[in-house]
Design an enzyme around this catalytic site. Structure first.
Site, PDB file in Angstrom:
ATOM      1  N   ASN A  13       1.004  -0.917   0.031  1.00 12.39           N
ATOM      2  CA  ASN A  13      -0.042   0.068   0.096  1.00 12.39           C
ATOM      3  C   ASN A  13       1.074   1.295   0.125  1.00 12.39           C
ATOM      4  O   ASN A  13       1.386   1.665   0.985  1.00 12.39           O
ATOM      5  CB  ASN A  13      -0.797   0.036   1.377  1.00 12.39           C
ATOM      6  CG  ASN A  13      -1.588   1.304   1.412  1.00 12.39           C
ATOM      7  OD1 ASN A  13      -1.929   2.005   0.530  1.00 12.39           O
ATOM      8  ND2 ASN A  13      -2.242   1.393   2.726  1.00 12.39           N
ATOM      9  N   LYS A  15       0.090   4.320  -0.399  1.00 12.86           N
ATOM     10  CA  LYS A  15      -0.349   5.457   0.036  1.00 12.86           C
ATOM     11  C   LYS A  15      -0.048   6.735  -0.805  1.00 12.86           C
ATOM     12  O   LYS A  15       0.021   6.457  -1.879  1.00 12.86           O
ATOM     13  CB  LYS A  15       0.061   5.830   1.502  1.00 12.86           C
ATOM     14  CG  LYS A  15       0.111   4.582   2.451  1.00 12.86           C
ATOM     15  CD  LYS A  15       0.244   4.638   3.803  1.00 12.86           C
ATOM     16  CE  LYS A  15      -0.353   3.515   4.553  1.00 12.86           C
ATOM     17  NZ  LYS A  15      -0.356   3.402   6.111  1.00 12.86           N
ATOM     18  N   HIS A  98      -9.587   1.662   4.170  1.00 12.92           N
ATOM     19  CA  HIS A  98      -8.424   1.618   4.889  1.00 12.92           C
ATOM     20  C   HIS A  98      -8.473   2.740   6.249  1.00 12.92           C
ATOM     21  O   HIS A  98      -9.248   3.703   6.182  1.00 12.92           O
ATOM     22  CB  HIS A  98      -7.200   2.354   4.262  1.00 12.92           C
ATOM     23  CG  HIS A  98      -5.898   2.123   4.768  1.00 12.92           C
ATOM     24  ND1 HIS A  98      -5.625   3.165   5.656  1.00 12.92           N
ATOM     25  CD2 HIS A  98      -5.031   1.273   4.675  1.00 12.92           C
ATOM     26  CE1 HIS A  98      -4.259   2.842   6.276  1.00 12.92           C
ATOM     27  NE2 HIS A  98      -4.001   1.613   5.603  1.00 12.92           N
ATOM     28  N   GLU A 100      -7.006   5.046   7.272  1.00 16.01           N
ATOM     29  CA  GLU A 100      -6.622   6.368   7.040  1.00 16.01           C
ATOM     30  C   GLU A 100      -7.788   7.052   6.272  1.00 16.01           C
ATOM     31  O   GLU A 100      -8.061   8.342   6.364  1.00 16.01           O
ATOM     32  CB  GLU A 100      -5.371   6.630   6.353  1.00 16.01           C
ATOM     33  CG  GLU A 100      -4.253   6.283   7.082  1.00 16.01           C
ATOM     34  CD  GLU A 100      -3.018   5.833   6.447  1.00 16.01           C
ATOM     35  OE1 GLU A 100      -2.935   5.764   5.089  1.00 16.01           O
ATOM     36  OE2 GLU A 100      -2.048   5.262   7.164  1.00 16.01           O
ATOM     37  N   GLU A 170      -6.201  -4.529  10.057  1.00 12.05           N
ATOM     38  CA  GLU A 170      -5.029  -3.545  10.302  1.00 12.05           C
ATOM     39  C   GLU A 170      -5.441  -2.793  11.675  1.00 12.05           C
ATOM     40  O   GLU A 170      -6.100  -1.770  11.763  1.00 12.05           O
ATOM     41  CB  GLU A 170      -5.022  -2.624   9.425  1.00 12.05           C
ATOM     42  CG  GLU A 170      -4.510  -3.358   7.867  1.00 12.05           C
ATOM     43  CD  GLU A 170      -3.747  -2.386   7.247  1.00 12.05           C
ATOM     44  OE1 GLU A 170      -2.937  -2.699   6.746  1.00 12.05           O
ATOM     45  OE2 GLU A 170      -4.433  -1.291   6.868  1.00 12.05           O
ATOM     46  N   SER A 216       2.812  -2.008  10.262  1.00 11.19           N
ATOM     47  CA  SER A 216       4.128  -2.034  10.682  1.00 11.19           C
ATOM     48  C   SER A 216       4.677  -3.386  10.492  1.00 11.19           C
ATOM     49  O   SER A 216       5.842  -3.971  11.040  1.00 11.19           O
ATOM     50  CB  SER A 216       4.306  -1.626  12.157  1.00 11.19           C
ATOM     51  OG  SER A 216       4.226  -0.435  12.252  1.00 11.19           O
TER      52      SER A 216
HETATM   53  P1  PGA Z   1       2.450   0.504   7.700  1.00 12.93           P
HETATM   54  O1  PGA Z   1       0.951   0.604   6.952  1.00 12.93           O
HETATM   55  O2  PGA Z   1       3.120  -0.779   7.160  1.00 12.93           O
HETATM   56  O3  PGA Z   1       3.261   1.488   7.269  1.00 12.93           O
HETATM   57  O4  PGA Z   1       2.146   0.290   9.154  1.00 12.93           O
HETATM   58  C1  PGA Z   1       0.058  -0.611   6.672  1.00 12.93           C
HETATM   59  C2  PGA Z   1      -1.125   0.097   6.060  1.00 12.93           C
HETATM   60  O5  PGA Z   1      -1.499   1.246   6.405  1.00 12.93           O
HETATM   61  O6  PGA Z   1      -1.650  -0.788   5.043  1.00 12.93           O
END
Ligand code: PGA
Length: 255
Positions: A13, A15, A98, A100, A170, A216
């Site tokens: 992802n 982003k 997601h 976010e 997540e 993460s």
């Molecule tokens: P991250 O993001 O691996 O940077 O924690 C995962 C995600 O938001 O899909």
């Protein structure tokens, strides 16, 4: 994971990262590194990189996804992109729900469900994200939250369509924070999600469903997380922006 029943998928992802030249460089670096992967490999990229990604991954094992789509087929929704527009380009996957999007863009369980419906209607595969906030975990309501998000998102999804859905668990407190859920925590919630799916669609459908962990996940912790029986791959943010790190995770899922 139970490889006899389901396929592990590692999805990046990206982003809001990478200009077109940067995207091109990353994909060119990644292609030879993941070409022998025994798991599914997906890169979900910003809309502006979709064409580049589709072009560069033609004939490879890398699938391309978008990071969101709107629920309407077309219309007066300035700044939005429809599922049909993605499908027409040849995009295969789309991330929906997601955290976010939920946190910063007012996404609700209802709009997540509408977007899931639109994506399925357009023929796309969905990576559906669910996960609890830190306060919710600390209050002991992780299962209620994740269960509700899962059920709400799947409203009106047929058993046949379920085959085009991957769920990504997540935990919001683990995203981009460097704080990973322990392998046991990830497995516990992934397993719980599978029981929710089993109640809705039956055990065989639940057993066949790819349920990823995200938050993460990186080159160091991927082995342990992916060794869990209910963790069928990962949705990778930060570590998907570096080809060697993403490849290490792909290799861990290929074991
Ligand atoms: P991250 O993001 O691996 O940077 O924690 C995962 C995600 O938001 O899909």
């Amino acid at each position: 994971m139970n490889k006899a029943l389901r396929q592990a998928i590692i999805a990046g992802n990206w982003k809001m990262n990478k200009t077109r030249p940067e995207a091109k460089a990353l994909i060119e670096e990644l292609k030879p590194m993941v070409k022998d992967a025994a798991c599914g490999v997906v890169i979900c990229v910003p809309y502006t990189n979709l064409e580049t990604a589709l072009e560069l991954t033609k004939g490879t094992n890398i699938k391309v996804g978008a990071e969101n789509c709107h629920w309407a087929k077309s219309g007066a929704f300035t700044g939005e992109i429809s599922a049909d527009m993605l499908a027409e380009m040849g995009v295969e996957y789309v991330i929906i729900g997601h955290s976010e999007r939920r946190q910063y863009f007012g996404e609700t369980d209802q709009t997540v469900n509408q977007r899931v419906r639109a994506a399925l209607d357009a023929g796309l595969k969905v990576i559906l994200c669910v996960g609890e906030l830190l306060e919710q975990r600390e209050t002991g309501i992780t299962e209620e939250i994740v269960g509700m998000q899962t059920k709400a998102a799947l409203l009106g999804v047929s058993a046949e369509e379920l085959g085009r859905i991957v769920i990504a668990y997540e935990p919001v407190w683990a995203i981009g924070t460097g704080k990973t859920a322990t392998a046991e925590q990830a497995n516990e919630v992934n397993h719980y999600i599978r029981t929710v799916v089993a109640k809705l669609y039956g055990q065989a459908a639940a057993d066949g469903m790819t349920i990823q962990y995200g938050g993460s996940m990186n080159a160091k912790n991927a082995d342990e997380l992916l060794a869990q029986p209910d963790v069928d791959g990962g949705l990778i943010g930060g570590a998907s922006l570096k080809a060697p790190d993403f490849t290490t995770i792909v290799n861990a899922a290929s074991k």
